[in-house]
Design a protein around this motif. Structure first.
Motif, PDB file in Angstrom:
ATOM      1  N   VAL A  12       0.864  -1.183   0.000  1.00  0.00           N
ATOM      2  CA  VAL A  12       0.000   0.000   0.000  1.00  0.00           C
ATOM      3  C   VAL A  12       0.897   1.228   0.000  1.00  0.00           C
ATOM      4  CG1 VAL A  12      -1.824   1.256   1.197  1.00  0.00           C
ATOM      5  CG2 VAL A  12      -1.756  -1.250   1.304  1.00  0.00           C
ATOM      6  N   VAL A  13       0.838   2.017  -1.085  1.00  0.00           N
ATOM      7  CA  VAL A  13       1.707   3.186  -1.211  1.00  0.00           C
ATOM      8  C   VAL A  13       0.870   4.421  -1.536  1.00  0.00           C
ATOM      9  CG1 VAL A  13       3.625   1.739  -1.991  1.00  0.00           C
ATOM     10  CG2 VAL A  13       2.144   2.837  -3.687  1.00  0.00           C
ATOM     11  N   GLY A  14       1.536   5.554  -1.570  1.00  0.00           N
ATOM     12  CA  GLY A  14       0.851   6.803  -1.878  1.00  0.00           C
ATOM     13  C   GLY A  14       1.451   7.949  -1.086  1.00  0.00           C
ATOM     14  N   PRO A  15       0.968   9.167  -1.316  1.00  0.00           N
ATOM     15  CA  PRO A  15       1.520  10.335  -0.632  1.00  0.00           C
ATOM     16  C   PRO A  15       1.146  10.363   0.841  1.00  0.00           C
ATOM     17  CG  PRO A  15      -0.423  10.970  -1.867  1.00  0.00           C
ATOM     18  CD  PRO A  15      -0.135   9.539  -2.233  1.00  0.00           C
ATOM     19  N   THR A  16       1.849  11.169   1.589  1.00  0.00           N
ATOM     20  CA  THR A  16       1.583  11.309   3.012  1.00  0.00           C
ATOM     21  C   THR A  16       0.179  11.855   3.256  1.00  0.00           C
ATOM     22  OG1 THR A  16       2.503  12.208   5.051  1.00  0.00           O
ATOM     23  CG2 THR A  16       2.516  13.668   3.143  1.00  0.00           C
ATOM     24  N   ALA A  17      -0.429  11.411   4.333  1.00  0.00           N
ATOM     25  CA  ALA A  17      -1.743  11.887   4.802  1.00  0.00           C
ATOM     26  C   ALA A  17      -2.907  11.417   3.921  1.00  0.00           C
ATOM     27  CB  ALA A  17      -1.773  13.416   4.918  1.00  0.00           C
ATOM     28  N   ILE A  18      -2.682  10.414   3.072  1.00  0.00           N
ATOM     29  CA  ILE A  18      -3.741   9.971   2.159  1.00  0.00           C
ATOM     30  C   ILE A  18      -4.613   8.874   2.764  1.00  0.00           C
ATOM     31  CG2 ILE A  18      -2.461   8.133   0.978  1.00  0.00           C
ATOM     32  CD1 ILE A  18      -4.717  10.794  -0.696  1.00  0.00           C
ATOM     33  N   ALA A 201      -5.605  11.176  -4.696  1.00  0.00           N
ATOM     34  CA  ALA A 201      -6.729  12.118  -4.688  1.00  0.00           C
ATOM     35  C   ALA A 201      -6.301  13.326  -5.500  1.00  0.00           C
ATOM     36  CB  ALA A 201      -7.095  12.522  -3.260  1.00  0.00           C
ATOM     37  N   GLU A 202      -7.222  14.240  -5.734  1.00  0.00           N
ATOM     38  CA  GLU A 202      -6.868  15.491  -6.386  1.00  0.00           C
ATOM     39  C   GLU A 202      -5.814  16.206  -5.540  1.00  0.00           C
ATOM     40  OE1 GLU A 202      -7.806  16.657  -9.298  1.00  0.00           O
ATOM     41  OE2 GLU A 202      -9.068  14.900  -9.691  1.00  0.00           O
ATOM     42  N   ARG A 203      -4.901  16.880  -6.228  1.00  0.00           N
ATOM     43  CA  ARG A 203      -3.776  17.492  -5.523  1.00  0.00           C
ATOM     44  C   ARG A 203      -4.232  18.448  -4.425  1.00  0.00           C
ATOM     45  NH1 ARG A 203       1.245  19.668  -8.867  1.00  0.00           N
ATOM     46  NH2 ARG A 203       1.390  17.393  -9.117  1.00  0.00           N
ATOM     47  N   GLU A 204      -5.221  19.279  -4.709  1.00  0.00           N
ATOM     48  CA  GLU A 204      -5.661  20.238  -3.695  1.00  0.00           C
ATOM     49  C   GLU A 204      -6.220  19.532  -2.465  1.00  0.00           C
ATOM     50  OE1 GLU A 204      -5.100  23.485  -3.553  1.00  0.00           O
ATOM     51  OE2 GLU A 204      -3.913  23.082  -5.359  1.00  0.00           O
ATOM     52  N   LEU A 205      -6.868  18.402  -2.680  1.00  0.00           N
ATOM     53  CA  LEU A 205      -7.412  17.649  -1.545  1.00  0.00           C
ATOM     54  C   LEU A 205      -6.275  17.045  -0.719  1.00  0.00           C
ATOM     55  CD1 LEU A 205     -10.609  15.538  -1.636  1.00  0.00           C
ATOM     56  CD2 LEU A 205      -8.654  14.773  -0.295  1.00  0.00           C
ATOM     57  N   ILE A 206      -5.248  16.524  -1.404  1.00  0.00           N
ATOM     58  CA  ILE A 206      -4.080  15.999  -0.694  1.00  0.00           C
ATOM     59  C   ILE A 206      -3.444  17.107   0.140  1.00  0.00           C
ATOM     60  CG2 ILE A 206      -1.747  15.065  -0.962  1.00  0.00           C
ATOM     61  CD1 ILE A 206      -2.732  13.658  -3.509  1.00  0.00           C
ATOM     62  N   ARG A 269       5.476  19.594  -0.610  1.00  0.00           N
ATOM     63  CA  ARG A 269       6.534  19.303  -1.593  1.00  0.00           C
ATOM     64  C   ARG A 269       6.955  17.839  -1.517  1.00  0.00           C
ATOM     65  NH1 ARG A 269      10.194  24.697  -0.341  1.00  0.00           N
ATOM     66  NH2 ARG A 269       9.057  26.147  -1.715  1.00  0.00           N
ATOM     67  N   PHE A 270       7.044  17.328  -0.296  1.00  0.00           N
ATOM     68  CA  PHE A 270       7.404  15.926  -0.097  1.00  0.00           C
ATOM     69  C   PHE A 270       6.361  15.011  -0.738  1.00  0.00           C
ATOM     70  CE2 PHE A 270       7.233  12.171   2.868  1.00  0.00           C
ATOM     71  CZ  PHE A 270       8.385  11.570   2.402  1.00  0.00           C
ATOM     72  N   ALA A 271       5.079  15.339  -0.564  1.00  0.00           N
ATOM     73  CA  ALA A 271       4.008  14.529  -1.158  1.00  0.00           C
ATOM     74  C   ALA A 271       4.094  14.546  -2.682  1.00  0.00           C
ATOM     75  CB  ALA A 271       2.649  15.047  -0.699  1.00  0.00           C
ATOM     76  N   LYS A 272       4.420  15.690  -3.240  1.00  0.00           N
ATOM     77  CA  LYS A 272       4.562  15.788  -4.693  1.00  0.00           C
ATOM     78  C   LYS A 272       5.684  14.878  -5.183  1.00  0.00           C
ATOM     79  CE  LYS A 272       5.372  19.174  -8.394  1.00  0.00           C
ATOM     80  NZ  LYS A 272       5.613  20.604  -8.711  1.00  0.00           N
ATOM     81  N   ARG A 273       6.774  14.819  -4.439  1.00  0.00           N
ATOM     82  CA  ARG A 273       7.897  13.977  -4.833  1.00  0.00           C
ATOM     83  C   ARG A 273       7.578  12.494  -4.624  1.00  0.00           C
ATOM     84  NH1 ARG A 273      12.230  17.128  -5.917  1.00  0.00           N
ATOM     85  NH2 ARG A 273      11.917  19.310  -5.345  1.00  0.00           N
ATOM     86  N   GLN A 274       6.796  12.196  -3.603  1.00  0.00           N
ATOM     87  CA  GLN A 274       6.344  10.815  -3.421  1.00  0.00           C
ATOM     88  C   GLN A 274       5.556  10.356  -4.642  1.00  0.00           C
ATOM     89  OE1 GLN A 274       4.344  11.603   0.418  1.00  0.00           O
ATOM     90  NE2 GLN A 274       5.393   9.788   1.209  1.00  0.00           N
ATOM     91  N   LEU A 275       4.636  11.202  -5.099  1.00  0.00           N
ATOM     92  CA  LEU A 275       3.819  10.829  -6.259  1.00  0.00           C
ATOM     93  C   LEU A 275       4.675  10.701  -7.510  1.00  0.00           C
ATOM     94  CD1 LEU A 275       0.648  12.998  -5.567  1.00  0.00           C
ATOM     95  CD2 LEU A 275       0.747  10.502  -5.709  1.00  0.00           C
ATOM     96  N   THR A 276       5.670  11.583  -7.667  1.00  0.00           N
ATOM     97  CA  THR A 276       6.581  11.479  -8.808  1.00  0.00           C
ATOM     98  C   THR A 276       7.284  10.129  -8.803  1.00  0.00           C
ATOM     99  OG1 THR A 276       6.959  13.877  -8.867  1.00  0.00           O
ATOM    100  CG2 THR A 276       8.618  12.476  -9.913  1.00  0.00           C
ATOM    101  N   TRP A 277       7.724   9.712  -7.629  1.00  0.00           N
ATOM    102  CA  TRP A 277       8.424   8.423  -7.492  1.00  0.00           C
ATOM    103  C   TRP A 277       7.485   7.278  -7.838  1.00  0.00           C
ATOM    104  CZ3 TRP A 277      13.353   7.329  -4.855  1.00  0.00           C
ATOM    105  CH2 TRP A 277      13.590   5.965  -4.703  1.00  0.00           C
TER     106      TRP A 277
END
Length: 310
Positions: A12-18, A201-206, A269-277
């Motif tokens: 189970v992966v994804g950005p922080t706080a999801i 989720a949508e970026r603004e919601l994240i 910014r960290f969440a954006k990089r997580q999604l990029t990865w």
């Protein structure tokens, strides 16, 4: 599980706080199994609030491993985690057809599922020089150098983590090649099958979820937690979002609200990089963060016979 059957590692992966932790617990309960955390920030017992360690209720709902099992003074690398996690999986798969792995640290997830890439030996003087550069010129100089010499890795790495920046730059300086060129080598063969699912989720919601989580952390006493760790400020474990900004507040004239705003910005910014990865991994099947667990299980089982049998 029979000796000749293959275990399934459900990642189970994804950005922080999801909502990864909540889903991992529900999946563990569904498959009557255990959870391995691949969130490197949650390894340390002294860091609780700022790392969003699972709640006591979540920890009680399913057996967890690699949660607060180390001290911030311990030396523990991603290579150590790979070794320990694989050894644990060998034992868990004797009892469970499915094991759940959860975390937002892409490097640590890859270490378990693919194995670590092989990097060249680094001459001690190279690292020493970069550490001196960090001390004399600040982290921005390392960020600028990495952006110039390896823009691909620059787009993914946590730019606020000097340990990661120095690791990449020492390889670049030692070899004359990009750090990225040493990554994504031939994966190691594992004795289990890996199935990956991502929450999004949508970026603004994240971003909104991140902002609210930071506010809750402050309310729960993150500043007090950081005050208690101030004497350890130079340890690598403390070079992470949430702790670094509050250390700056405590040691400079930075207003508390500015530090809180910086935590929110750096976490986004960290969440954006997580999604990029994670979005570079074609094996990940993505689900909206509000998708019911039963629907996720059904969708995965429809594609993977191993889950249908579990």
């Amino acid at each position: 599980m029979s000796a000749n059957s293959q275990g399934v590692l459900l990642c189970v992966v994804g950005p922080t706080a999801i909502g990864k932790t909540a889903l991992a617990v529900q999946l563990a309960q569904h498959f009557n199994t255990e959870i391995i955390s691949a969130d490197s920030r949650q390894f340390f017992k002294e860091m609780c609030i700022g790392t969003a360690v699972p709640s006591p209720e979540e920890l009680a709902a399913a057996p967890h491993h690699f949660i607060q099992h180390l001290s911030i003074t311990d030396s523990y690398s991603v290579g150590d985690f790979e070794r320990d996690a694989i050894a644990l999986l060998d034992e868990l798969f004797k009892e469970h057809p499915v094991v759940v792995l959860v975390g937002g640290s892409g490097l640590y997830v890859d270490a378990v599922t693919k194995g670590l890439d092989e990097f060249p030996e680094i001459a001690p003087g190279v690292r020493d020089a970069l550490n001196q550069q960090l001390k004399n010129e600040g982290i921005a100089s390392l960020q600028d150098e990495l952006q110039q010499k390896d823009p691909e890795y620059y787009s993914e790495v946590d730019l606020q983590n000097p340990h990661r920046l120095i690791r990449a730059l020492e390889v670049i300086q030692q070899t004359g090649k990009t750090f990225s060129s040493f990554r994504n080598q031939q994966p190691k063969q594992r004795a289990f099958k890996t199935i990956k699912l991502g929450l999004t989720a949508e970026r603004e919601l994240i971003y909104d979820r991140i902002n609210r989580r930071v506010d809750i952390m402050i309310q729960e006493g993150l500043l007090q937690e950081v005050k208690g760790l101030l004497s350890f400020k130079d340890l690598n474990a403390l070079q992470t979002v949430g702790y670094r900004e509050l250390i700056g507040h405590l040691e400079t004239d930075t207003p508390l609200q500015d530090a809180i705003d910086a935590i929110k910005q750096n976490t986004r910014r960290f969440a954006k990089r997580q999604l990029t990865w994670f979005r570079k991994d074609p094996q990940i099947q993505w689900f909206d963060y509000q998708t019911p667990t039963a629907e996720i299980v059904s969708a995965l089982a429809a594609q993977h016979k191993e889950l249908q049998r579990s």
